[in-house]
Design an enzyme around this catalytic site. Sequence first.
Site, mmCIF file in Angstrom:
data_model
loop_
_atom_site.group_PDB
_atom_site.id
_atom_site.type_symbol
_atom_site.label_atom_id
_atom_site.label_comp_id
_atom_site.label_asym_id
_atom_site.label_seq_id
_atom_site.Cartn_x
_atom_site.Cartn_y
_atom_site.Cartn_z
ATOM 1 N N LYS A 83 8.434 -30.333 -5.799
ATOM 2 C CA LYS A 83 7.527 -29.548 -4.962
ATOM 3 C C LYS A 83 8.260 -28.249 -4.604
ATOM 4 C CE LYS A 83 3.468 -30.078 -2.799
ATOM 5 N NZ LYS A 83 2.265 -30.778 -3.235
ATOM 6 N N GLY A 183 -12.919 -34.623 7.042
ATOM 7 C CA GLY A 183 -12.591 -33.514 6.151
ATOM 8 C C GLY A 183 -13.603 -33.398 5.037
ATOM 9 N N GLY A 185 -13.838 -30.731 2.788
ATOM 10 C CA GLY A 185 -13.426 -29.620 1.931
ATOM 11 C C GLY A 185 -13.681 -29.954 0.474
ATOM 12 N N VAL A 187 -12.258 -31.970 -1.664
ATOM 13 C CA VAL A 187 -12.287 -33.387 -2.019
ATOM 14 C C VAL A 187 -13.392 -34.113 -1.248
ATOM 15 C CG1 VAL A 187 -10.972 -35.544 -1.923
ATOM 16 C CG2 VAL A 187 -9.832 -33.428 -2.602
HETATM 17 P P1 NAD Z 1 -9.567 -28.387 1.696
HETATM 18 O O1 NAD Z 1 -8.696 -27.412 2.374
HETATM 19 O O2 NAD Z 1 -10.544 -27.926 0.682
HETATM 20 O O3 NAD Z 1 -10.395 -29.241 2.772
HETATM 21 C C1 NAD Z 1 -9.843 -29.769 3.914
HETATM 22 C C2 NAD Z 1 -10.960 -29.859 4.944
HETATM 23 O O4 NAD Z 1 -10.465 -30.557 6.080
HETATM 24 C C3 NAD Z 1 -11.449 -28.488 5.419
HETATM 25 O O5 NAD Z 1 -12.862 -28.465 5.373
HETATM 26 C C4 NAD Z 1 -10.917 -28.423 6.858
HETATM 27 O O6 NAD Z 1 -11.770 -27.675 7.715
HETATM 28 C C5 NAD Z 1 -10.891 -29.874 7.236
HETATM 29 N N1 NAD Z 1 -9.959 -30.186 8.310
HETATM 30 C C6 NAD Z 1 -8.718 -29.716 8.528
HETATM 31 N N2 NAD Z 1 -8.174 -30.301 9.612
HETATM 32 C C7 NAD Z 1 -9.088 -31.172 10.067
HETATM 33 C C8 NAD Z 1 -9.110 -32.082 11.138
HETATM 34 N N3 NAD Z 1 -8.088 -32.196 11.986
HETATM 35 N N4 NAD Z 1 -10.220 -32.842 11.300
HETATM 36 C C9 NAD Z 1 -11.280 -32.728 10.474
HETATM 37 N N5 NAD Z 1 -11.307 -31.875 9.437
HETATM 38 C C10 NAD Z 1 -10.233 -31.102 9.239
HETATM 39 O O7 NAD Z 1 -8.559 -29.481 1.080
HETATM 40 P P2 NAD Z 1 -8.855 -30.514 -0.084
HETATM 41 O O8 NAD Z 1 -8.434 -29.913 -1.383
HETATM 42 O O9 NAD Z 1 -10.223 -31.053 0.091
HETATM 43 O O10 NAD Z 1 -7.775 -31.631 0.255
HETATM 44 C C11 NAD Z 1 -7.985 -32.544 1.322
HETATM 45 C C12 NAD Z 1 -6.783 -33.457 1.437
HETATM 46 O O11 NAD Z 1 -6.585 -34.137 0.189
HETATM 47 C C13 NAD Z 1 -5.462 -32.745 1.712
HETATM 48 O O12 NAD Z 1 -4.649 -33.569 2.491
HETATM 49 C C14 NAD Z 1 -4.849 -32.583 0.331
HETATM 50 O O13 NAD Z 1 -3.433 -32.484 0.387
HETATM 51 C C15 NAD Z 1 -5.273 -33.876 -0.309
HETATM 52 N N6 NAD Z 1 -5.338 -33.831 -1.772
HETATM 53 C C16 NAD Z 1 -6.149 -32.950 -2.397
HETATM 54 C C17 NAD Z 1 -6.224 -32.961 -3.782
HETATM 55 C C18 NAD Z 1 -7.148 -32.026 -4.508
HETATM 56 O O14 NAD Z 1 -7.410 -32.251 -5.713
HETATM 57 N N7 NAD Z 1 -7.697 -31.004 -3.865
HETATM 58 C C19 NAD Z 1 -5.455 -33.862 -4.532
HETATM 59 C C20 NAD Z 1 -4.639 -34.782 -3.857
HETATM 60 C C21 NAD Z 1 -4.597 -34.757 -2.473
#
Ligand code: NAD
Length: 353
Positions: A83, A183, A185, A187
């Site tokens: 990382k 969340g 977002g 995912v």
């Molecule tokens: P993203 O930034 O697109 O979405 C995250 C969402 O969570 C946002 O809508 C944000 O407003 C919301 N959020 C943040 N803090 C919050 C809280 N305290 N309570 C409620 N909502 C909150 O991120 P993502 O790509 O959807 O990833 C989400 C999680 O999954 C992260 O932890 C990321 O590390 C993990 N992840 C993502 C992927 C991927 O393919 N994108 C892969 C593996 C792991």
Amino acid sequence: MTTPLEISSVFAPGHETVLRVEDAATGLTGFIAVHSTALGPAAGGLRMRPYASTDAAIEDVLRLSRGMTYKNAAAGLPLGGGKAVIMGDPAEIKSPELLRAFARAINTLDGKYWTAEDMGMTPADMTILAEETRFVAGLPDGKFASGDPSPITARGIFQSIRTTARHRFGSADLTGRTVAVQGLGHVGAHLCRMLHEAGAKLIVADLDTARVAQAVAEFGAQPADATGILREKADILAPCAIGGILNESTIDGLQVAAICGGANNQLATDEDGKLLHARGILYAPDFVVNAGGIINVATEILEIGARDAFVDEKLAALDTTLDRILTRAAQRGCSPNDVATEIVDEILAPKAA
Ligand code: NAD
């Protein structure tokens, strides 16, 4: 003229290599951590955020790179764990020159570390890195470009929710089951759609109220507030926002039978995995469940031509691995998190010997 870089080693027992990268001309201070190359080149994204201190940045890069070793091994990928982090607010100090300087530091590892997108980075930033290094994935275009990983991540979580439900309730059928999603977002939104189509009832929360409103309108979801969702009564909780949410102050208030979601590092500590087990809450380990994203990125690093077939095969294997973990945990009466860690240690041990 290229900027002179200052690269030095950071002492980090348990890690193969940790580099500190500095470039005064662009304001760059960052770290690259290679935790393990036992299974292949270390792969894991580049994160940029305003860390409170250098120690906080080092702690993050060490924890995240170790996590990638476990995630990649659990997913059966020929990749190790690594990382990188850059200190600073992307909106303030991110520049093409800074990124190019960081890319040159990646090159000094001769392919022992491959980077990709993480928090604070965009596909466009990956293109800038690619001007200087070939050890970058997550590019928006190109022969093996893998695109947005989140739909694949969500697929992996969805199938894991079904498997977790089978272990916890005796049936993988999600019709009428209530799933609380924190969340919405990249995912979380994809996951909600799949859950809705599978007949699940949704309770949703996000700091962004527009995302909540959209899920209410599209899926008939019940809205909850961002932290209150951890106290909602549901069959399954799917954390898809931030890490560390399962901790000694939240676990007591949980009213769910199982937890399975995409957020990285959901457990504040491994002890919290044991606490969940003691409360009778079945926890599907995040580093197993959310590996769809790195499986997708791996197609780019490994230059896989038959991309869809590779993704399908690895996701199916992931499901088998989760099933094995939950079965072994039930037989032993222990936390699935401990079993998952043990299984990965078994995969790594012969390679490290
Ligand atoms: P993203 O930034 O697109 O979405 C995250 C969402 O969570 C946002 O809508 C944000 O407003 C919301 N959020 C943040 N803090 C919050 C809280 N305290 N309570 C409620 N909502 C909150 O991120 P993502 O790509 O959807 O990833 C989400 C999680 O999954 C992260 O932890 C990321 O590390 C993990 N992840 C993502 C992927 C991927 O393919 N994108 C892969 C593996 C792991």
